[in-house]
Design an enzyme around this catalytic site. Structure first.
Site, mmCIF file in Angstrom:
data_model
loop_
_atom_site.group_PDB
_atom_site.id
_atom_site.type_symbol
_atom_site.label_atom_id
_atom_site.label_comp_id
_atom_site.label_asym_id
_atom_site.label_seq_id
_atom_site.Cartn_x
_atom_site.Cartn_y
_atom_site.Cartn_z
ATOM 1 N N ASN A 63 0.771 -1.201 -0.023
ATOM 2 C CA ASN A 63 0.106 0.017 0.137
ATOM 3 C C ASN A 63 0.946 1.292 -0.128
ATOM 4 O O ASN A 63 2.197 1.228 -0.046
ATOM 5 C CB ASN A 63 -1.110 0.187 1.189
ATOM 6 N N ASP A 122 -9.372 -9.631 -0.183
ATOM 7 C CA ASP A 122 -8.335 -8.602 0.536
ATOM 8 C C ASP A 122 -8.389 -7.187 0.024
ATOM 9 O O ASP A 122 -8.509 -6.206 0.909
ATOM 10 C CB ASP A 122 -7.195 -9.092 0.722
#
Length: 347
Positions: free
Chosen positions: A33, A222
């Site tokens: 991320n 996810d």
């Protein structure tokens, strides 16, 4: 320049379970991320890839009809420590039990800082596979037995097999549940953060049979759960754990899948998100849309130093949302009690 390839090393042994294997990856920016933490879905995909290789090799270790192992279930897995860009993931897989038609694979993931040599355990997971014939995707073949070093190992494995079989059947009651959009939702409500992702299944997503790899599905699940968590708390979020993932039916090449996520429960520092996967075989008019997989993901919110932050409390509105909140609270308290029991000092 350092170049690290994905590498799989499998060895056959006759002590305990028969097969072990290892895979190594280096984590790149597109695996993580914006804060540099590797996505939980990326780790789940690595875990499943190791599991499918080792179980497929085992199921083809004897003469007979050739097959490919398909993922049926992933037991609860906790993300024990974050993994970051530039670290090397060491994924170790071992077959620990076989029934007549299924294989249990236990996987451990270690992260290595290649600058300091420091290693830490990041994940442990248990996966169940079934061997499907290459000639007939609906035909489940028999699994070659393993040799156990002690009878207790076989008995413990049989108990795990019976428990997961029962729990997998109990999840089918949720198959008709649909996540519906709500116009102009209020902040901190279920409707405010719920999210969906639509994906067309292509050849690169699929096995030799032409149906989706379990790891691909888990990575998408996810991703959606992460969007829900980020929308709810508007901070950096990471996957903390995943409850059992059940694969109810195969997803074929050419299907359009809808992955939907909604917040079900919040504690002071965690969020539980239910993720549902529905498959629509758009090129086959004879088959209707169906539920393919389901699971609960738990996320935590982190500050810039990587420390947990308080989570905005969820505001359930409808009776169904209130029931799901209470169910989520029960799962949270159960796991909290289990963790506390494990950390108590032994007499």
């Amino acid at each position: 320049m350092l170049v690290l390839h994905r590498a799989l090393s499998l060895q056959v042994c006759r002590k305990g379970a028969c097969l072990r294997g290892k895979i190594k990856w280096i984590m790149r920016p597109d695996d993580a991320n914006v804060a540099g933490n590797v996505h939980g879905g990326t780790i789940l995909k690595m875990i499943e890839e190791a599991g499918v290789i080792i179980s497929t090799r085992h199921c083809n270790s004897q003469n007979g009809e050739r097959c490919v192992a398909a993922l049926a279930r992933v037991e609860r897995t906790d993300f024990l420590s974050p993994m970051c860009i530039g670290e090397v993931a060491h994924v170790s897989a071992e077959i620990t039990y076989t029934s007549k038609h299924s294989v249990e694979v236990q996987v451990h993931v270690m992260s290595e800082n290649i600058l300091t040599g420091t290693k830490k355990l990041t994940n442990k997971a248990t996966l169940w596979y079934v061997p499907l014939s290459l000639k007939n995707v609906d035909k489940v073949l028999e699994v070659p037995p393993v040799v156990y070093s002690r009878q207790e190992l076989e008995e413990e494995g049989r108990k795990r097999y019976e428990a997961q079989k029962l729990e997998r059947m109990e999840t089918k009651w949720r198959n008709g549940d649909i996540v519906q959009p709500v116009p102009n939702p209020e902040p901190n409500t279920v409707s405010y953060s719920q999210s969906s992702l639509i994906h067309l299944v292509g050849p690169s997503d699929c096995t030799l049979h032409g149906f989706v790899h379990g790891g691909v599905t888990m990575k998408l699940m996810d991703e959606v759960a992460g969007i829900v968590a980020a929308r709810h708390c508007k901070t950096n979020i990471v996957t903390a754990s995943v409850d059992a993932i059940n694969f109810h039916d195969k997803i074929r090449k050419g299907c359009v899948i809808t992955i939907s996520g909604r917040m079900t429960f919040t504690s002071n520092k965690s969020m539980e998100i239910e993720v549902l996967v529905d498959a629509d075989p758009v090129v086959d008019n004879s088959q209707k849309r169906y539920r393919a997989a389901s699971a609960f993901f738990t996320y935590v919110s982190l500050n810039q130093e990587g420390k947990p932050l308080p989570v905005p409390q969820l505001v359930p509105e409808t009776e169904d949302e209130k029931k799901r909140f209470e169910d989520g609270k029960g799962r949270y308290l159960q796991m909290k009690a289990k963790r506390q029991g494990h950390t108590e000092p032994q007499p």
